[in-house]
Scaffold this active site. Structure first.
Site, mmCIF file in Angstrom:
data_model
loop_
_atom_site.group_PDB
_atom_site.id
_atom_site.type_symbol
_atom_site.label_atom_id
_atom_site.label_comp_id
_atom_site.label_asym_id
_atom_site.label_seq_id
_atom_site.Cartn_x
_atom_site.Cartn_y
_atom_site.Cartn_z
ATOM 1 N N LEU A 36 36.995 42.454 41.216
ATOM 2 C CA LEU A 36 36.195 41.810 40.172
ATOM 3 C C LEU A 36 36.862 41.938 38.804
ATOM 4 C CD1 LEU A 36 32.664 43.179 41.176
ATOM 5 C CD2 LEU A 36 33.472 40.807 41.433
ATOM 6 N N SER A 37 36.478 41.074 37.887
ATOM 7 C CA SER A 37 36.913 41.215 36.500
ATOM 8 C C SER A 37 36.409 42.572 35.994
ATOM 9 C CB SER A 37 36.321 40.080 35.665
ATOM 10 O OG SER A 37 36.650 40.252 34.322
ATOM 11 N N GLY A 38 37.270 43.329 35.371
ATOM 12 C CA GLY A 38 36.865 44.640 34.862
ATOM 13 C C GLY A 38 36.957 45.764 35.883
ATOM 14 N N GLY A 40 39.620 47.011 37.088
ATOM 15 C CA GLY A 40 40.729 47.909 36.741
ATOM 16 C C GLY A 40 42.090 47.456 37.245
ATOM 17 N N SER A 109 41.368 36.687 42.291
ATOM 18 C CA SER A 109 41.574 36.022 43.595
ATOM 19 C C SER A 109 40.378 36.249 44.526
ATOM 20 C CB SER A 109 42.879 36.470 44.257
ATOM 21 O OG SER A 109 43.077 37.860 44.249
#
Ligand code: ADP
Length: 199
Positions: A36-38, A40, A109
């Site tokens: 996910l975004s965020g 890491g 992705s």
């Protein structure tokens, strides 16, 4: 959209990936960070690359946001464009692996099929899928770019985890718990690369 050219032929040159790998003293390989975004991805890839640089490994880091400033600046975030984005990244990474580099790619992705398409561009041991598994609630609380906030307010559409799905990897080579300190995760990846004789 894409036109296949039937009258072009693959030419094998004298200097091969194997020769470049021998010169480099390590394998050409793609480490594909998905999550996910965020979660890491970029942070882990960044510090891993630094460690690899320090021990003389030739690397390159492909970052989703950075590529959208150039090669993929014509693409948005609808399903078609996301697909094309990943296709281009896969092809670029393939060239870089052929150049003998250890390539780190940090891309959300979200689509299993797209990740499989990239995987299939490579030989069996050249593609390592790394799932940065961080709960949505943690990613959302980090929100360094304030994108979750925008997505929750409806001002940003097609945001993965909010109004666009993330398909969890079924058999990633490595799974990282994104709540663990970055240095621990980097050490784990270095150990993995050593154990596989990649570095
Ligand atoms: P991504 O590339 O997956 O979108 P980032 O690497 O940009 O995510 O990380 C998002 C935020 O989370 C950043 O502020 C980063 O410092 C922080 N972060 C990343 N990994 C960790 C971790 N293992 N523990 C705590 N915070 C982290």
């Amino acid at each position: 959209m894409m036109q296949q050219n039937k009258n072009t032929f693959w030419r094998q040159y004298i200097i091969t990936r194997e020769l470049r790998e021998k010169k480099n003293g390590h394998k050409g390989i793609l480490l594909w960070f998905t999550g996910l975004s965020g979660s890491g991805k970029s942070t882990i890839a960044c510090y891993l690359e630094q460690k690899l640089y320090q021990i003389g490994i030739n690397t390159y880091l492909l970052d989703g946001d950075n590529l959208r400033h150039g090669l993929c600046s014509d693409l948005g975030f609808n399903n078609f464009d996301r697909k094309e984005n990943i296709r281009r990244v896969g092809e670029v990474a393939k060239l870089m692996v052929d150049a003998g580099l250890l390539v780190l790619a940090a891309f959300i992705s979200p689509c299993r099929k797209q990740r499989r398409i990239v995987r299939n561009l490579f030989n069996k041991n050249q593609f390592i899928e790394i799932f940065v598994n961080t709960p949505l609630s943690i990613c959302e609380s980090r929100d360094p770019k304030k994108l979750y906030k925008l997505a929750r307010s409806g001002k940003l559409l097609n945001f993965t985890g909010i109004d666009s799905s993330y398909e969890i990897p079924e058999k990633p080579e490595i799974q990282l718990n994104g709540e663990v300190p970055v240095s621990t995760l980097v050490d784990k990846l270095i150990k993995f690369l050593n154990s596989r004789n990649i570095i």
